[in-house]
Design an enzyme around this catalytic site. Structure first.
Site, mmCIF file in Angstrom:
data_model
loop_
_atom_site.group_PDB
_atom_site.id
_atom_site.type_symbol
_atom_site.label_atom_id
_atom_site.label_comp_id
_atom_site.label_asym_id
_atom_site.label_seq_id
_atom_site.Cartn_x
_atom_site.Cartn_y
_atom_site.Cartn_z
ATOM 1 C CB CYS A 155 -54.384 0.697 -14.555
ATOM 2 S SG CYS A 155 -54.373 2.502 -14.462
ATOM 3 C CB CYS A 190 -56.851 2.263 -11.945
ATOM 4 S SG CYS A 190 -57.176 3.409 -13.321
#
Length: 178
Positions: free
Chosen positions: A130, A133
């Site tokens: 991700c 993130c």
């Protein structure tokens, strides 16, 4: 159960991983809680039973109960968040104005030093792929005064554990197929 067992389980073609696994456990860039929390959270993120069992046993001998549970909590909450934020990232900002509506209380109150928990979330986010993130947790770590070297060492630990998990699954799969 231990890192040594994982090293023994690696096939010859994964010799680099065996050497890297030995090296990362002797790092001086991460303190003991940072290292073993990163290894445990990363092992959980790989979803590999053998890797999690071996790392989990050694981490239980090293980490406090609070740190052990926080590392597993980081892996759990990031499994959810990484899918959500990576998925939303595919949608060209069309949903960025909507509230996520996901409970993630552990991030605000992990039961351990906040920077260590963020480090574990960063490592898991790298394994889970991700980019939002990873960038968010790296920014939080830098704002907390965590060095680039420490952040990179956690990234290396995550990469090594991910590679070990893949090599073990590959070896086991080919052994049962042949």
């Amino acid at each position: 159960m231990s890192v040594e067992n994982l090293k023994e389980a690696l096939p010859e073609y994964a010799k680099d991983l065996k050497l890297n696994l030995g090296s990362i456990t002797r790092t001086t860039e991460l303190n003991e809680e940072q290292l073993w929390g990163t290894l445990l959270a990363s092992a959980a993120a790989t979803r590999n039973t053998q890797v999690l069992t071996e790392i989990g046993a050694e981490a239980a001998d090293t980490l406090s109960a609070e740190a052990y549970h926080a590392a597993l909590g980081a892996a759990s909450v990031m499994a959810m968040n990484n899918v959500f934020y990576r998925g939303r990232g595919f949608l060209d900002g069309k949903y960025d104005d909507l509230r996520a509506g996901l409970r993630m209380n552990i991030i605000g109150n992990p039961g351990v030093e906040k920077a260590n928990f963020e480090l574990w979330c960063f490592a898991v986010s790298a394994i889970n792929g991700c980019p939002d993130c990873v960038a968010s947790h790296e920014h939080t770590l830098r704002e907390a005064g965590v060095s680039r070297e420490t952040i990179q060492e956690a990234l290396k630990a995550a990469a090594i554990i991910s590679g070990v998990a893949q090599a073990i699954v590959t070896s086991q799969t080919l052994a049962t197929a042949g």
